[in-house]
Every structure is written in structure tokens, then in C-alpha cells.
Motif scaffolding. Structure first.
Motif, PDB file in Angstrom:
ATOM      1  N   HIS A  29       6.388  -6.776  -0.688  1.00 46.01           N
ATOM      2  CA  HIS A  29       5.060  -6.618  -0.110  1.00 46.01           C
ATOM      3  C   HIS A  29       4.230  -7.904  -0.131  1.00 46.01           C
ATOM      4  CE1 HIS A  29       2.168  -3.999   1.729  1.00 46.01           C
ATOM      5  NE2 HIS A  29       1.242  -4.351   0.867  1.00 46.01           N
ATOM      6  N   ASP A  32       5.656 -10.509   2.286  1.00 49.99           N
ATOM      7  CA  ASP A  32       5.363 -10.107   3.663  1.00 49.99           C
ATOM      8  C   ASP A  32       3.887 -10.314   3.997  1.00 49.99           C
ATOM      9  OD1 ASP A  32       8.020  -9.373   3.946  1.00 49.99           O
ATOM     10  OD2 ASP A  32       7.629  -7.209   3.847  1.00 49.99           O
ATOM     11  N   LYS A  77       0.776  -2.914  10.131  1.00 51.67           N
ATOM     12  CA  LYS A  77       2.200  -2.831   9.802  1.00 51.67           C
ATOM     13  C   LYS A  77       2.393  -2.757   8.294  1.00 51.67           C
ATOM     14  CE  LYS A  77       6.695  -5.067  10.100  1.00 51.67           C
ATOM     15  NZ  LYS A  77       7.066  -4.420   8.856  1.00 51.67           N
ATOM     16  N   ASP A  81       4.070   0.256   6.120  1.00 48.56           N
ATOM     17  CA  ASP A  81       5.167   0.037   5.170  1.00 48.56           C
ATOM     18  C   ASP A  81       4.814   0.602   3.797  1.00 48.56           C
ATOM     19  OD1 ASP A  81       6.520  -1.292   7.188  1.00 48.56           O
ATOM     20  OD2 ASP A  81       6.167  -3.300   6.359  1.00 48.56           O
ATOM     21  N   ARG A  84       4.909   4.373   3.881  1.00 47.68           N
ATOM     22  CA  ARG A  84       6.297   4.852   3.957  1.00 47.68           C
ATOM     23  C   ARG A  84       6.959   4.816   2.576  1.00 47.68           C
ATOM     24  NH1 ARG A  84       9.073   0.516   6.492  1.00 47.68           N
ATOM     25  NH2 ARG A  84       9.218  -0.197   4.357  1.00 47.68           N
ATOM     26  N   ASP A  85       6.774   3.703   1.861  1.00 44.78           N
ATOM     27  CA  ASP A  85       7.467   3.511   0.591  1.00 44.78           C
ATOM     28  C   ASP A  85       6.757   4.126  -0.606  1.00 44.78           C
ATOM     29  OD1 ASP A  85       9.425   2.154   1.982  1.00 44.78           O
ATOM     30  OD2 ASP A  85       8.644   0.168   1.484  1.00 44.78           O
TER      31      ASP A  85
END
Length: 108
Positions: A29, A32, A77, A81, A84-85
């Protein structure tokens, strides 16, 4: 122009998930986010007072760059993410502008 900061505070209530969350944040994370945001610095913290609290802070050169990031696709985005995780991890976001920096015996 003073630096501006984007702060994300997450509560990882399940103690059994904290190590995995920490690894994910460190290895996926933050790298990114740093790349997507184009920030000059980033930090992560775990609270000493409440071990469930994690905070990430991203430093932008100025408010204009922070504002552009907040309106861009990169944040959406990264949020997707994260959701989702870590769907059970609640978080808040805050934006700050540097009012004063003090190093040693000087005000910068």
C-alpha cells in the motif's frame, strides 16, 4: 508554499490481523501510494496507547498538489484496493497544512 499532508487513520480491531495488515501496508500500500501520489515523504505509525490504531501520513509539496491528488483517480484506486483487502478495517482521512516546523533550536 508550506507542505501539506494527507493522513489516513485505520483501526485494526482484530489483533490477529495486525501483522498481516502491517506487512500489506509496508510492502504494497505505501509503495503504491507514494508512486501514485508523487509525494516527497511518507510515514506510518502504530499507536503506543491503542495497539489497534495505525496511521499513515503522506507529505505533499503544497496544498495545490494535495488538492489535485484528492480529485484524481489514484486515490479512488487505492481506496478500492484497501476496501477489497481490508473490508472490516474502518478508517478516517484528514488533510493538514504545515503551520510551523521546529528542528533543534531553530524554527524553519
Amino acid at each position: 508554499m508550506p507542505a501539506a499532508f494527507f493522513v489516513v487513520r485505520a483501526t485494526v480491531s482484530d489483533a490477529d490481523k495486525r501483522a498481516a495488515f502491517d506487512r500489506w501496508y509496508e510492502t504494497e500500500h505505501v509503495p503504491d501510494a507514494v508512486e501514485a501520489f508523487g509525494v516527497s515523504k511518507a510515514w506510518r505509525f502504530w499507536s503506543l496507547d491503542d495497539p489497534s490504531l495505525h496511521q499513515a501520513m503522506y507529505q505533499f509539496d503544497d496544498e495545490a498538489k494535495l488538492a489535485a491528488m484528492l480529485k484524481g483517480d489514484a486515490l479512488q484506486k487505492l481506496v478500492a484496493d484497501f476496501n477489497r483487502d481490508w473490508p472490516d478495517v474502518k478508517r478516517t482521512r484528514e488533510t493538514l497544512v504545515l503551520a510551523q516546523e521546529f528542528v533543534g533550536s531553530e524554527v524553519l
